[in-house]
Enzyme design. Sequence first.
Site: not given
Length: 606
Positions: A301, A305, A520, A563-564, A582, A584
């Site tokens: 992690e 990062d 992550s 938008d996905v 839109g 979600d």
Amino acid sequence: MHILPAALAALLSVATATPVAQPKVHQDHARSPYAVKETHFVPRGWTATDDSTDQLLDLKIGLKNKKFADLERHLYEVSLPTHHRYRQHFSKEEVDNLVRPDEEASSLVNEFLQDHGISKEQCRYSSAGDWISAALPVAQVEKMLNTKYSVYKHEDGTTMIRTTEWSLPQHLHEHISTIQPTTAFLRASPKLQTVLESPDADFNEDDWDPPSATDLISVCNFEGVTPACLRLLYGTDDYTPQSPNSSIAFTNYLGEVANRSDASRFLTMFRPDAVSSASMFDQISISGGPVDNGTAGAGYEGNLDIQTIAGQVWPINITSYSTGGSPPFQADLNTPTNTNEPYLVWLEYVLGQQEVEQTISTSYGDDEQTVPQSYAQAVCEGFAQLGLRGVSVLFSSGDFGVGSNDTCYSNDGKNTSMFLPAFPASCPYITAVGGTRGYPEVVAYDTRNGYVSGSGFSNYFAQPAYQKDSGVVDKYVESLNGEYDGLYNKSGRAYPDVAVQGYRYIVIYNGSVITLDGTSASCPTMASTISLVNDALMADGQAPLGFLNPWLYTGAGEKAFTDVVNGSTTGCNTAGFPAAAGWDVASGFGTPQFPTMLDILGLGDS
């Protein structure tokens, strides 16, 4: 720019140091009978192993913020683009004055501690005096709280010293919001899924030639995502940071460390102009948190990062926070500090600083029900303080869709079937970031390891004003036509707010190339984009965005995000929440478009 409200100006004369001694409270109060303050069921997967009274706990006592409604009002006013106070963030001193407990509360709590043989010299006080900490033997804490601690062991080997119920004298109930560690079983696991083999086992810097093309299909291999791909995909590739005061931070727990050697190798391959960032980023240790000791591969992690952020924001200043407390952990007389409440430890430190980075990314969390509501509320209020000070706080949304299969039951002793919201993603004062994959982007998943971008509705926090006023959440719920009724809280805070690539990021770990899945990866990527927006604002002499959500839900989300519309957050043995046109609950407003963000902020020529 800090504008001092008149109502707060008069408060600046109030002392900010350690609370001073108060007049003795009448003994009738000090001797009021005990009553149960809080109970919490043991979360699934935990088992009490034995009692333990020869150990120390780093006890944290939270004094109730009786003016939080005022703080929240100020937060929304400085975060709402249509308000005349938009981005007139508060100073540390102004925020401290909003959360400082009154004299009666401070006096009563300090008297309670003294009655149990705990002097002020043994205690640590937060800068606002709203948190009191002390390292105390378990036996003494048990007497104070009229409770019994046990060592609890999780099925994965993690151990914690916890109780399921604690009490206080009745007169203190209205003054103390939470005391930890008591009933919180939060483990703050990284929102990061199984490590995956690199698509090319021989992939190294000698073989790598940076793409010379500028079209997305040539630059992006979505089986191995690189900084060049992310920068082109979200439109940050042509922007050069301009403000010397711009800053971004990420937080790590559980012994995770961002390794400079691995970061240098990664940047040499994928962002050679930013290689110096590997040696320049700041590392801050909190409560004994580890920092880079010169050995490679200190944490998946931590490496993800720093490599993700440095690959996108150079030369913006980067800070790595490392907070101590790495499970499996069991406090004893030689290791006196139990810091398995990582957010309280981190918040106490960062809220005590005069200056804080404008953008902060955190990729950790756990099921919301692993912590009592009082703890979640106290932590969430700490994030609200950061937002009021002009900090954009982002959290990953989780990696198990609406909940990991075969674990989706309530934690109230009734074992009711339910979707499992995550915390802190469910906090209304942070921006929750979901994951996508491929192009055109869909909700992220990986069938090889069960990874699915997380989403849900909080059972602790009501739908916040910015969601209710925009109507997008209610509209989405209506579109479900009753599907999953009873499995989620329709009136709860819904998340994620936005989404970003979270599938197969290339990372250097221990000198080798690997790929990682998870929100992550999504969270530091979104934070990097926001950091660049903040940089453009600051270079123009303006204040940073601060708390993002009111801005997102009053137009920026629809205008500046793609938008996905495909995919779903499968989990709990269901298809989960579907993406839709839109906003979600599978992908929020979708993925960012940096140039459009600048346009709607009046910075199109930056």
